[in-house]
Write a protein that holds these residues in place. Sequence first.
Motif, PDB file in Angstrom:
ATOM      1  N   ASP A   2     -10.478  82.132 -82.776  1.00 49.61           N
ATOM      2  CA  ASP A   2      -9.497  83.193 -82.527  1.00 49.61           C
ATOM      3  C   ASP A   2      -8.367  82.641 -81.665  1.00 49.61           C
ATOM      4  N   LEU A   3      -7.146  83.070 -81.978  1.00 52.16           N
ATOM      5  CA  LEU A   3      -5.956  82.644 -81.250  1.00 52.16           C
ATOM      6  C   LEU A   3      -5.267  83.877 -80.687  1.00 52.16           C
ATOM      7  N   GLN A   4      -5.002  83.866 -79.365  1.00 55.71           N
ATOM      8  CA  GLN A   4      -4.286  84.980 -78.741  1.00 55.71           C
ATOM      9  C   GLN A   4      -3.026  84.451 -78.066  1.00 55.71           C
ATOM     10  N   PHE A   5      -1.924  85.176 -78.233  1.00 58.70           N
ATOM     11  CA  PHE A   5      -0.616  84.762 -77.739  1.00 58.70           C
ATOM     12  C   PHE A   5      -0.356  85.446 -76.389  1.00 58.70           C
ATOM     13  N   LEU A   6      -0.492  84.687 -75.327  1.00 58.07           N
ATOM     14  CA  LEU A   6      -0.327  85.227 -73.974  1.00 58.07           C
ATOM     15  C   LEU A   6       1.084  85.007 -73.434  1.00 58.07           C
ATOM     16  N   GLY A   7       1.963  84.468 -74.244  1.00 62.75           N
ATOM     17  CA  GLY A   7       3.342  84.238 -73.815  1.00 62.75           C
ATOM     18  C   GLY A   7       4.155  83.622 -74.929  1.00 62.75           C
ATOM     19  N   ALA A   8       5.454  83.388 -74.630  1.00 70.90           N
ATOM     20  CA  ALA A   8       6.381  82.768 -75.581  1.00 70.90           C
ATOM     21  C   ALA A   8       6.498  83.558 -76.883  1.00 70.90           C
ATOM     22  N   THR A   9       6.319  84.883 -76.819  1.00 75.35           N
ATOM     23  CA  THR A   9       6.548  85.736 -77.976  1.00 75.35           C
ATOM     24  C   THR A   9       7.829  86.523 -77.725  1.00 75.35           C
ATOM     25  N   GLU A  10       8.794  86.392 -78.630  1.00 75.14           N
ATOM     26  CA  GLU A  10      10.107  87.026 -78.508  1.00 75.14           C
ATOM     27  C   GLU A  10      10.843  86.596 -77.235  1.00 75.14           C
ATOM     28  N   LEU A  19      -7.251  79.883 -77.181  1.00 75.20           N
ATOM     29  CA  LEU A  19      -8.130  79.602 -78.319  1.00 75.20           C
ATOM     30  C   LEU A  19      -9.566  79.906 -77.920  1.00 75.20           C
ATOM     31  N   ARG A  20     -10.227  80.716 -78.732  1.00 72.15           N
ATOM     32  CA  ARG A  20     -11.634  81.035 -78.477  1.00 72.15           C
ATOM     33  C   ARG A  20     -12.474  80.677 -79.705  1.00 72.15           C
ATOM     34  N   THR A  21     -13.597  80.011 -79.460  1.00 73.93           N
ATOM     35  CA  THR A  21     -14.600  79.790 -80.505  1.00 73.93           C
ATOM     36  C   THR A  21     -15.891  80.456 -80.033  1.00 73.93           C
ATOM     37  N   GLY A  22     -16.957  80.263 -80.780  1.00 76.50           N
ATOM     38  CA  GLY A  22     -18.234  80.830 -80.347  1.00 76.50           C
ATOM     39  C   GLY A  22     -18.761  80.187 -79.080  1.00 76.50           C
ATOM     40  N   HIS A  23     -18.215  78.994 -78.749  1.00 77.99           N
ATOM     41  CA  HIS A  23     -18.749  78.249 -77.603  1.00 77.99           C
ATOM     42  C   HIS A  23     -17.716  77.972 -76.518  1.00 77.99           C
ATOM     43  N   SER A  24     -16.417  78.046 -76.848  1.00 76.35           N
ATOM     44  CA  SER A  24     -15.404  77.550 -75.917  1.00 76.35           C
ATOM     45  C   SER A  24     -14.209  78.478 -75.800  1.00 76.35           C
ATOM     46  N   THR A  25     -13.537  78.366 -74.650  1.00 76.93           N
ATOM     47  CA  THR A  25     -12.263  79.056 -74.420  1.00 76.93           C
ATOM     48  C   THR A  25     -11.285  78.033 -73.852  1.00 76.93           C
ATOM     49  N   LEU A 436      10.804  76.300 -97.722  1.00 80.81           N
ATOM     50  CA  LEU A 436       9.536  75.593 -97.856  1.00 80.81           C
ATOM     51  C   LEU A 436       8.471  76.413 -98.570  1.00 80.81           C
ATOM     52  N   GLY A 437       8.672  77.736 -98.629  1.00 78.20           N
ATOM     53  CA  GLY A 437       7.700  78.590 -99.295  1.00 78.20           C
ATOM     54  C   GLY A 437       6.426  78.804 -98.490  1.00 78.20           C
ATOM     55  N   TRP A 438       6.491  78.598 -97.168  1.00 83.97           N
ATOM     56  CA  TRP A 438       5.309  78.761 -96.331  1.00 83.97           C
ATOM     57  C   TRP A 438       5.153  80.210 -95.881  1.00 83.97           C
ATOM     58  N   GLU A 439       3.917  80.579 -95.590  1.00 83.75           N
ATOM     59  CA  GLU A 439       3.637  81.906 -95.047  1.00 83.75           C
ATOM     60  C   GLU A 439       3.837  81.876 -93.532  1.00 83.75           C
ATOM     61  N   CYS A 440       4.704  82.745 -93.023  1.00 90.35           N
ATOM     62  CA  CYS A 440       5.051  82.748 -91.596  1.00 90.35           C
ATOM     63  C   CYS A 440       4.870  84.132 -90.988  1.00 90.35           C
ATOM     64  N   ARG A 441       4.721  84.139 -89.673  1.00 89.71           N
ATOM     65  CA  ARG A 441       4.730  85.410 -88.955  1.00 89.71           C
ATOM     66  C   ARG A 441       5.198  85.170 -87.532  1.00 89.71           C
ATOM     67  N   LEU A 442       5.786  86.236 -86.948  1.00 82.66           N
ATOM     68  CA  LEU A 442       6.199  86.211 -85.551  1.00 82.66           C
ATOM     69  C   LEU A 442       5.201  87.046 -84.763  1.00 82.66           C
ATOM     70  N   PRO A 443       4.322  86.413 -84.007  1.00 79.28           N
ATOM     71  CA  PRO A 443       3.307  87.182 -83.266  1.00 79.28           C
ATOM     72  C   PRO A 443       3.946  87.992 -82.138  1.00 79.28           C
ATOM     73  N   TYR A 444       3.260  89.032 -81.717  1.00 80.28           N
ATOM     74  CA  TYR A 444       3.729  89.837 -80.598  1.00 80.28           C
ATOM     75  C   TYR A 444       2.878  89.530 -79.362  1.00 80.28           C
ATOM     76  N   TYR A 445       3.374  89.939 -78.210  1.00 82.37           N
ATOM     77  CA  TYR A 445       2.731  89.635 -76.937  1.00 82.37           C
ATOM     78  C   TYR A 445       1.299  90.176 -76.909  1.00 82.37           C
ATOM     79  N   LEU A 446       0.354  89.310 -76.587  1.00 74.92           N
ATOM     80  CA  LEU A 446      -1.092  89.575 -76.472  1.00 74.92           C
ATOM     81  C   LEU A 446      -1.762  89.799 -77.822  1.00 74.92           C
ATOM     82  N   GLU A 447      -1.063  89.567 -78.928  1.00 74.20           N
ATOM     83  CA  GLU A 447      -1.689  89.680 -80.243  1.00 74.20           C
ATOM     84  C   GLU A 447      -2.784  88.637 -80.404  1.00 74.20           C
ATOM     85  N   SER A 448      -3.874  89.033 -81.070  1.00 74.93           N
ATOM     86  CA  SER A 448      -4.968  88.114 -81.403  1.00 74.93           C
ATOM     87  C   SER A 448      -5.090  87.999 -82.909  1.00 74.93           C
ATOM     88  N   VAL A 449      -5.325  86.794 -83.382  1.00 82.47           N
ATOM     89  CA  VAL A 449      -5.547  86.570 -84.823  1.00 82.47           C
ATOM     90  C   VAL A 449      -6.776  85.690 -84.985  1.00 82.47           C
TER      91      VAL A 449
END
Length: 452
Positions: A2-10, A19-25, A436-449
Motif C-alpha cells: 500500500d502507498l499513502q501520499f503524506l505530502g507533495a500532492t497539489e 509504503l506498507r507491506t504485511g511486514h514493513s512500513t 506515451l499512452g500511460w495510465e496516470c493519476r494525480l493523488p490527493y493529500y493522505l490518499e492511499s492506494v
Amino acid sequence: MDLQFLGATETVTGSKYLLRTGHSTVLVDCGLFQGYKPLRLRNWSPLPVRAAAIDAVVLTHAHLDHSGYVPLLARQGFKGPVYCTPATFDLCRILLTDSGHLLEEEAEYLNQHGLSKHKPALPLYTRDDALRCFKLFRPRDFGETWSATEDLRVRFSRSGHLPGSAFAQVEDGGRSILFSGDLGRPHDTILRPPARLPGADYLVIESTYGDRRHEARDPLEQLAEVINRTASRGGMVLIPAFAVGRTQALLHLLHVLRQRRAIPPLPVYLNSPMAASATEIYHRHVEELRLTVEECDAMASHVHVVTTPDESRQLNARHGPMIIIAASGMATGGRVVHHLKAFAPDHRNTILLTGFQAGGTRGATLASGAPTVRIHGEDVPVRAEVAMIHTLSAHADADEILGWLGGFAKPPRQTFITHGEPQAGDALRQRIERELGWECRLPYYLESVTLD
C-alpha cells in the motif's frame, strides 16, 4: 503493498510517501511543507502513522522539502535507519543543522518583538534535534541494492538534481515502484545528467515544471544583463538562492563572467555559511559534476563569505554596486529576509529570482509584481527591480521529463504525478497520457492506494 501520499500532492513541498507491506512500513522522503500557511501548519500536525512504527526512511536527496522533517520524526520516536547516498548525508548534516538553527532564531525573533500569537513561539525543532538524528543515517552508494527491511529492497540511481540526488527503486520481490525525487536536467550547468532506467511496475514522478519549457537563452547572457544594468544605475543585486544547488551554479557563472570581463569586478558576498560549506561538499563529490577540481576551486575564488550576524547586518548599511547571494531561495527565512527589508525599497537595486517560487512564499509575492512584501509583520515597499532567470532551474521541464520517461523499456502499470502545483501536475498528466499512452493519476493529500 500500500502507498499513502503524506505530502507533495497539489504542491511542490512536503514530500513524504508511506509504503506498507504485511511486514514493513517505510517512508520514502521526509520533507517539510513550505509556502502557504495552511501547508506550513501541516508540519505541526501528527502523521497518520506513529513515528516509532516506521521501520526505515529512504531519502532521495537533501533539500528540506524532501529531508527537513527527519529531526522531528526522530524526536517523535523514530529509531530506524535513514538511507541516502553519501553526498546526501554530507549535505543533510549542514542543511538540517542550519534548519534547526534558523527555526530557533525565528522563534526567538518573534518572541523578542512580540510578533507571534503564541506565547512563547516555539521552533518546530532545534539544532540539537538535528544533530541527534544523524546517528540514524546509513549512506548507500549509487547502484548498490540493499535490504531496507526484511521484505523491501532498495536501489539508488543518479537523478542529476544536486550531488547525491537519487531515483529510489523499491522492490518487494514481486512488484517494484520507482520514486523520481526531483528529476534533474540532461544539460545542467554543473551536474551530470540523470541516469536512464528501464522502468518499474509503478512510478511516482515529480511535476514542478510539468506545464512549461525552460527558456533556451544562455544563463550567462541573462545574468550579465541584470548585473550590468543594475550596476549602471548604482544599485546592488540581491539574489535569494538555495544554499545547495543554485548557489553553486551562480558562483560558477559569476566566475566565468568575471573571467570574460563581461561584468564589472563588483564585490560578491555569499551571506550563507551553509552555502559555503555546501560548496566544499561539491569538491568532495566532484565525480558527480561536469566541472573539474580546478573549476570547483575557482567557483568561490573571488567571493567574500559572510560568517557572522554582525557582518550580515553591516551589509545592509552598504551602498553602491555589489552582489549579495543569500538563502533561502524562496525568501521564506534566513538572512535574505533582512536584506530584502533593507534593499527592496530602493529603485536602483535588483532582486534576482533564479528558481521556482512556490505559492505563498515571499519569492512568489515578489515574482507576481506585488508593490509590497510582508516581512516580520510589516509591509515592506518593493521599489527595486524584480528580475527572473528560469534557465538555472535544476528541475527538468515538461519536455525533459517526457524525454526521460521515453527511455523506459515498458510503461508502468500506474504513474502517480506529484510534487507540482495543480496546473503543472495536470498538464504533465495530459502529456504523458497523450504522448506515451500511460495510465496516470494525480493523488490527493493522505490518499492511499493498493499496488497489486
